[in-house]
Design an enzyme around this catalytic site. Structure first.
Site, PDB file in Angstrom:
ATOM      1  N   HIS A 425     -22.640  64.686  37.714  1.00  0.00           N
ATOM      2  CA  HIS A 425     -21.262  65.070  37.413  1.00  0.00           C
ATOM      3  C   HIS A 425     -21.215  66.387  36.661  1.00  0.00           C
ATOM      4  CE1 HIS A 425     -19.786  60.784  38.194  1.00  0.00           C
ATOM      5  NE2 HIS A 425     -19.495  61.572  39.198  1.00  0.00           N
ATOM      6  N   ARG A 527      -2.215  64.756  46.256  1.00  0.00           N
ATOM      7  CA  ARG A 527      -2.312  63.329  46.610  1.00  0.00           C
ATOM      8  C   ARG A 527      -2.464  62.536  45.324  1.00  0.00           C
ATOM      9  NH1 ARG A 527      -5.570  65.379  51.240  1.00  0.00           N
ATOM     10  NH2 ARG A 527      -4.895  64.308  53.146  1.00  0.00           N
ATOM     11  N   ARG A 563       3.116  64.489  45.920  1.00  0.00           N
ATOM     12  CA  ARG A 563       3.430  63.413  46.860  1.00  0.00           C
ATOM     13  C   ARG A 563       3.437  62.087  46.113  1.00  0.00           C
ATOM     14  NH1 ARG A 563      -0.152  62.130  52.127  1.00  0.00           N
ATOM     15  NH2 ARG A 563      -1.570  61.194  50.597  1.00  0.00           N
ATOM     16  N   GLU A 662       4.727  62.009  59.596  1.00  0.00           N
ATOM     17  CA  GLU A 662       3.486  61.364  60.022  1.00  0.00           C
ATOM     18  C   GLU A 662       3.757  60.341  61.115  1.00  0.00           C
ATOM     19  OE1 GLU A 662       0.909  60.957  56.055  1.00  0.00           O
ATOM     20  OE2 GLU A 662       2.996  60.370  55.783  1.00  0.00           O
ATOM     21  N   ASN A 685      -2.971  64.129  60.136  1.00  0.00           N
ATOM     22  CA  ASN A 685      -3.959  63.041  60.207  1.00  0.00           C
ATOM     23  C   ASN A 685      -3.294  61.776  60.724  1.00  0.00           C
ATOM     24  OD1 ASN A 685      -5.498  64.914  58.868  1.00  0.00           O
ATOM     25  ND2 ASN A 685      -5.194  63.997  56.860  1.00  0.00           N
ATOM     26  N   ARG A 696      -7.547  56.735  62.754  1.00  0.00           N
ATOM     27  CA  ARG A 696      -8.142  57.975  62.259  1.00  0.00           C
ATOM     28  C   ARG A 696      -9.549  57.770  61.715  1.00  0.00           C
ATOM     29  NH1 ARG A 696      -4.247  59.421  57.186  1.00  0.00           N
ATOM     30  NH2 ARG A 696      -5.998  60.530  56.290  1.00  0.00           N
ATOM     31  N   CYS A 730      -0.062  69.776  56.397  1.00  0.00           N
ATOM     32  CA  CYS A 730      -1.029  69.513  55.319  1.00  0.00           C
ATOM     33  C   CYS A 730      -2.104  68.523  55.751  1.00  0.00           C
ATOM     34  CB  CYS A 730      -0.325  69.032  54.056  1.00  0.00           C
ATOM     35  SG  CYS A 730       0.529  67.467  54.271  1.00  0.00           S
TER      36      CYS A 730
HETATM   37  C1  PEP Z   1      -1.879  63.217  56.763  1.00  0.00           C
HETATM   38  O1  PEP Z   1      -1.645  62.067  57.178  1.00  0.00           O
HETATM   39  O2  PEP Z   1      -2.121  64.188  57.497  1.00  0.00           O
HETATM   40  C2  PEP Z   1      -1.903  63.454  55.329  1.00  0.00           C
HETATM   41  C3  PEP Z   1      -2.004  64.673  54.829  1.00  0.00           C
HETATM   42  O3  PEP Z   1      -1.865  62.346  54.497  1.00  0.00           O
HETATM   43  P1  PEP Z   1      -3.160  61.457  54.186  1.00  0.00           P
HETATM   44  O4  PEP Z   1      -4.350  62.107  54.859  1.00  0.00           O
HETATM   45  O5  PEP Z   1      -3.295  61.413  52.715  1.00  0.00           O
HETATM   46  O6  PEP Z   1      -2.810  60.151  54.787  1.00  0.00           O
HETATM   47 MG    MG Z   2      -0.983  60.544  55.817  1.00  0.00          MG
END
Ligand code: PEP
Ligand code: MG
Length: 766
Positions: A425, A527, A563, A662, A685, A696, A730
Site C-alpha cells: 500500500h 462512483r 453518482r 444504461e 458498460n 458484462r 462514462c
Molecule cells: C456503466 O455502466 O457504464 C457505468 C459507468 O457504471 P458502472 O460501470 O459503475 O456500472
Molecule cells: Mg453502470
C-alpha cells in the site's frame, strides 16, 4: 507404533469433561492421549472455559498425527479458537476443531482414533455420531454434504476467489466486518484442506489462510441465518476486482522500481521503528484490559476518511482474535496493555510475513502500522518522524502506509526501501503522490548523507553519481516533463475541428489526484459505492460528507459529477437490504434500490449537497428507466435541501441533476427526460450488456460485439442527438482507443475515463 490422533475435551464443567473421558476410556484402551481442558478459575472448579488451558492441553498432546478438539456449548468454541490463534503455526496446522456433539462425538472420535484412523476420518466419525441416534428415532439424515455435519443448521459451500490478488486486505476486512455482524458462526478454509479453518470474524486468521486468486475456499456456517451469512461472504469473494495490484517480480536481487520518476539528492534514514517495548507487568489487569479497549477505540476513530487503504488498515483493529490474544497475554502472563498488544500484533504480522504470496506478505506492514496506532493511543510513539533539514531521499525499512500518505515530493524527492514490495500500500500511495520509490534495496549499500540518484521507472540506482550520469538523468527528467506537458492538452481537437473534452472517472482520493495530474476537465463519474462496499452499517451523513470532500479537493473548482449509490447486481452493499434475486442485474439495483430505501438515499443526497459547498458539484442517478423515477428522486433531493436549509446547514443549492443512460428503454425515449434533467452520461458498460443481453462479466460473450456493436452506437447517436442537455460517456468504452473514435462519430463530445487512459486517448485524437 505410529502416533494416534489425540483428543482434547473442552467443557464448561471439569466434572463433565472428566466423566466423558472416563466413559470413553474402556472403548479406546489406555494408550490414546486424552486431555480435559475444562472449567475456569485457578483449580478449574468454576463453570467456564479458558483459552490458555486449551492451548496448554493441545501443546501437551501434540504429535504428527494431530489433535481433535471437541467442545461443549457456546463460548467453548470461542475459547478454542482463541487458543488456536495463540498456537505455534506448525502445531496449529495439525489441530482440528470438531463441530460434533460433545458426548457422542467424543465416543465416536475415541473409537476411531484408537483404531489408528487419520485426523480427517476421526473428525468425520465424530461429526456423524448423531446419525445412529437419528436413524433409531426415524429422523432423516442430517448430512447435507459429503462432509458429515452433526448440526442441522450447518451449511457449507465452495467458492472461487475472483480477485487475482487473492484474499488480500480489503476483501478480508470486508468479510471480517460482515461476519462480525452476523449471528451465524462462519469459517473459511482452503477447499483442499491444507489449512485449519479460519473464523470469518478474524481478519488476521483470514489473511493467514494465504489464499491466492482463483483458489477455492470452503465456507461453513452454522446457527441463525447461516445461508444468508454465506451469501454475503460469497458476494465479497466473487466480486470483480477494483484495482488489480501490480504483479511482484518473481526473482528480484537489487532494488526494484515501485514508483516512476527521477530522484536525486542526499540520503537520510527514516527511523520509524517502535522503541523496544519492555514486557512490563500490569499493576491492575482489569485496568490494563480497559486501557487496551480504550486505545483500540481511539485508534479506530483516527482520521483517514476517504482513504480506502487506511480505512482497510483500520479494519484490522476490529479483529477479535488480535484483541483476544492481547487480553489472554494480560490474563495469563500479567502483561500490561502496550506489551500485550505489541506481542499480539507481532505474532500475527510475522505469520503473515512468512506467507509465500508476496501480495499478502505485504500486508504485514499494514498490520504493524495499524497496531502502531493503538500503541500510540497507549502512549508509545514512533521514535522519529521525518528527518529535519533540506529535502532528502528517505531510506526506509518497510515504509508504513500511514507515513507514506503524509509525504510530499517537495520535501521527499524519493524513497528507497530496504524491504517493501511493489504491491504494498505504501507503493500505491507513493505512485499516487508522484514520489519515485525503489523497494527491496536490502542488499544495496546505502550511506546516510551520500548523494544518490535513481530512476523509479527502471530501478537503476547510482551512489555518488558522476556529472555525466547526473546530466543524463536530468535530461531524462526534462524529457518526461515535456512528454507530460504535451500529453496534458484538454480538450483535444478532432480532424473536423470539433473538440472532445476529457473527464475522469474516480472512486478514491488517489484517483482524483491522478485526474488532476492528467489535467482532467473535471470528474465525470465519482462512483460512491466503492467507498462503502465493505460497510455493514450505513455510513453516517457526516462520514460520507468527509469522504466526498477528501476526494473532491484536488478538483479545485472543476465540475464533479457525484453518482448516487449504484448498489445491487455485482455490487451488493451489505447495509442495503436487498432481497435475493434470480437475475440481480435485471433486478432492484441503482436508483431502483435507492427509491426502495429512501432514508439511505436522502442521507446520501444530504451528504452530497453539504460536500458540494465551494465546489461545482452535480448529482447523477444510476440505472434510470422511466422519467417518473427521476421525478421521485428529485422530490427526495428537494426534501433534503429543505431540511438542510431549515437547519441552516451550509450546502450547495441549486444543484444540477443528471441521469445515466444504461437501460435501452431510457435511451429510446431520451427526449421524454429533457425537461426534468440537466445532463446525461451514457454508461456504456451496462447499456451494452442490456442491449446485447450479454452479461458484462462474462468474457466469453465479448465476441457479440461489445460497445462497438451497431445497436449500442445507434443508441448513443440517438441520445447525443435528442437529449437536449449535455451528453457524455462514462463507460469503459470512453477510454478505449478503438471505441472512443466511434463514440465521437456518434456526436459524443465528452468522454469520462480512468485517469490512466488519458494518454492513450490523447494520442489517437491529437
Ligand atoms: C456503466 O455502466 O457504464 C457505468 C459507468 O457504471 P458502472 O460501470 O459503475 O456500472
Ligand atoms: Mg453502470
Amino acid at each position: 507404533m505410529s502416533a494416534k490422533v489425540a483428543l482434547v475435551l473442552v467443557s464448561h464443567s471439569r466434572v463433565l469433561a472428566e466423566a466423558v473421558a472416563t466413559l470413553i476410556r474402556p472403548m479406546t484402551g489406555p494408550d490414546l492421549k486424552i486431555a480435559c481442558a475444562a472449567g475456569a478459575g485457578d483449580d478449574g472448579a468454576e463453570l467456564g472455559t479458558d483459552a490458555t488451558a486449551i492451548l496448554a492441553a493441545i501443546e501437551d498432546l501434540d504429535s504428527p498425527a494431530g489433535t481433535l478438539v471437541l467442545m461443549d456449548i457456546g463460548s467453548a468454541l470461542l475459547s478454542a479458537e482463541t487458543a488456536l490463534d495463540l498456537l505455534d503455526a506448525v502445531i496449529r496446522s495439525r489441530v482440528s476443531l470438531c463441530a460434533a456433539p460433545f458426548v457422542e462425538g467424543a465416543i465416536a472420535a475415541g473409537v476411531a482414533a484408537a483404531g489408528g484412523a487419520q485426523l480427517d476420518t476421526v473428525r468425520a466419525e465424530a461429526e456423524a455420531a448423531l446419525e445412529s441416534k437419528r436413524a433409531q428415532l426415524g429422523l432423516d439424515s442430517a448430512q447435507t454434504t459429503p462432509q458429515p455435519a452433526n448440526n442441522v443448521d450447518s451449511v457449507t459451500r465452495e467458492v472461487r476467489i475472483a480477485d487475482p490478488a487473492g484474499l488480500h486486505l480489503r476483501p478480508a476486512a470486508a468479510i471480517a466486518r460482515l461476519a462480525q455482524a452476523q449471528a451465524a458462526n462462519v469459517t473459511l478454509a482452503p477447499a483442499d484442506g491444507s489449512r485449519v479453518p479460519a473464523p470469518a470474524t478474524s481478519l488476521t486468521a483470514l489473511l493467514g489462510l494465504g489464499a491466492r486468486g482463483n483458489a477455492t475456499l470452503r465456507l461453513s456456517a452454522s446457527g441463525a441465518g447461516a445461508e444468508a451469512a454465506l451469501d454475503v461472504i460469497e458476494a465479497v469473494l466473487t466480486a470483480p476486482t477494483q484495482e488489480p495490484e501490480p504483479p511482484e517480480p518473481v526473482a528480484a536481487t537489487g532494488p526494484r522500481p515501485a514508483s516512476p520518476g527521477i530522484a536525486i539528492g542526499p540520503m537520510r534514514t527514516l527511523r520509524t521503528t517502535m522503541p523496544p517495548i519492555a514486557r512490563s507487568l500490569a499493576k491492575d489487569r482489569d485496568a490494563a484490559k480497559r486501557a487496551l479497549d480504550a486505545a483500540l477505540g481511539t485508534a479506530k476513530r483516527q482520521g483517514g476518511a476517504g482513504h480506502a487503504i487506511l480505512d482497510a488498515q483500520r479494519a484490522l483493529l476490529d479483529d477479535p482474535a488480535l484483541r483476544a490474544h492481547a487480553i489472554a497475554l494480560t490474563d495469563r502472563d500479567g502483561l500490561d496493555a502496550a506489551p500485550a498488544w505489541a506481542e499480539a500484533i507481532e505474532a500475527a504480522a510475522s505469520t503473515i510475513a512468512a506467507l509465500d504470496n508476496p501480495i499478502l506478505r505485504a500486508r504485514a506492514a499494514d498490520l504493524r502500522d495499524a497496531g502502531a496506532l493503538v500503541l500510540r493511543a497507549l502512549g508509545v510513539t514512533h521514535a522519529a518522524a521525518l528527518p529535519d533539514g533540506p529535502p532528502a531521499i528517505l531510506i526506509a525499512d518497510d515504509l508504513l502506509p500511514s507515513l507514506a500518505v503524509t509525504l510530499d515530493r517537495d520535501r521527499v524527492p524519493g524513497v528507497i526501501d530496504r524491504a517493501g514490495g511493489t504491491a504494498s500500500h505504501a507503493a500505491i500511495l507513493l505512485r499516487a503522490a508522484g514520489i519515485p520509490y525503489l523497494v527491496g534495496a536490502g542488499a544495496t549499500e546505502l550511506k546516510e548523507s551520500a548523494i544518490v540518484a535513481f530512476d523509479g521507472a527502471t530501478g537503476e540506482f547510482w551512489l555518488d553519481p558522476d556529472a555525466a550520469t547526473l546530466a543524463m538523468l536530468r535530461a531524462r527528467e526534462a524529457q518526461a516533463a515535456r512528454d507530460e506537458a504535451a500529453s496534458r492538452s484538454n480538450p483535444v481537437r478532432l480532424a473536423d475541428g470539433s473538440d472532445i473534452t476529457l473527464w475522469a472517472n474516480v472512486a478514491s482520493r488517489a484517483e482524483a489526484e491522478a485526474a488532476d495530474r492528467a489535467n482532467a476537465a473535471g470528474i465525470g463519474l465519482l462512483r460512491t459505492e466503492f467507498l462503502f462496499l465493505d460497510r455493514v452499517l450505513p455510513p453516517s451523513e457526516d462520514e460520507q460528507c468527509a469522504m466526498l470532500r477528501a476526494i473532491m479537493a484536488p478538483m479545485r473548482g472543476r465540475p464533479i459529477v457525484l453518482r448516487t449509490l449504484d448498489a445491487g447486481a455485482d455490487k451488493p452493499m451489505p447495509f442495503l437490504p436487498l432481497a435475493p434475486e434470480q437475475n440481480p442485474a435485471l433486478g432492484v439495483r441503482g436508483l431502483r434500490a435507492l427509491l426502495d430505501n429512501d432514508a439511505i438515499f436522502e442521507t446520501q443526497l444530504r451528504a452530497m449537497l453539504r460536500a458540494g459547498v465551494d465546489h461545482d458539484a452535480r448529482i447523477m442517478l444510476p440505472m434510470v428507466t422511466n422519467p417518473s423515477e427521476v421525478t421521485a428522486a428529485r422530490a427526495i433531493l428537494n426534501h433534503a435541501h429543505e431540511a438542510l436549509a431549515g437547519a441552516k446547514t451550509d450546502h450547495a443549492w441549486p444543484v444540477r441533476l443528471g441521469i445515466m443512460i444504461e437501460v435501452p428503454a431510457a435511451a429510446l425515449v431520451i427526449a421524454d427526460f429533457a425537461d426534468i434533467i440537466d445532463f446525461v452520461s451514457i454508461g456504456t458498460n451496462d447499456l451494452t450488456q442490456y442491449t446485447l443481453a450479454a452479461d458484462r462479466n462474462v468474457p466469453a460473450l465479448a465476441g457479440l460485439g461489445g460497445t462497438a456493436h451497431p445497436s449500442v452506437l445507434a443508441l448513443c447517436r440517438k441520445v447525443a442527438a435528442e437529449a437536449r442537455v449535455p451528453v457524455s460517456v462514462c463507460g469503459e468504452a470512453a477510454g478505449d482507443p478503438e471505441i472512443a473514435p466511434l463514440l465521437a462519430s456518434c456526436g459524443i463530445r465528452n468522454l469520462s475515463m480512468a485517469p490512466r487512459s488519458f494518454a492513450a486517448i490523447r494520442k489517437i485524437f491529437d
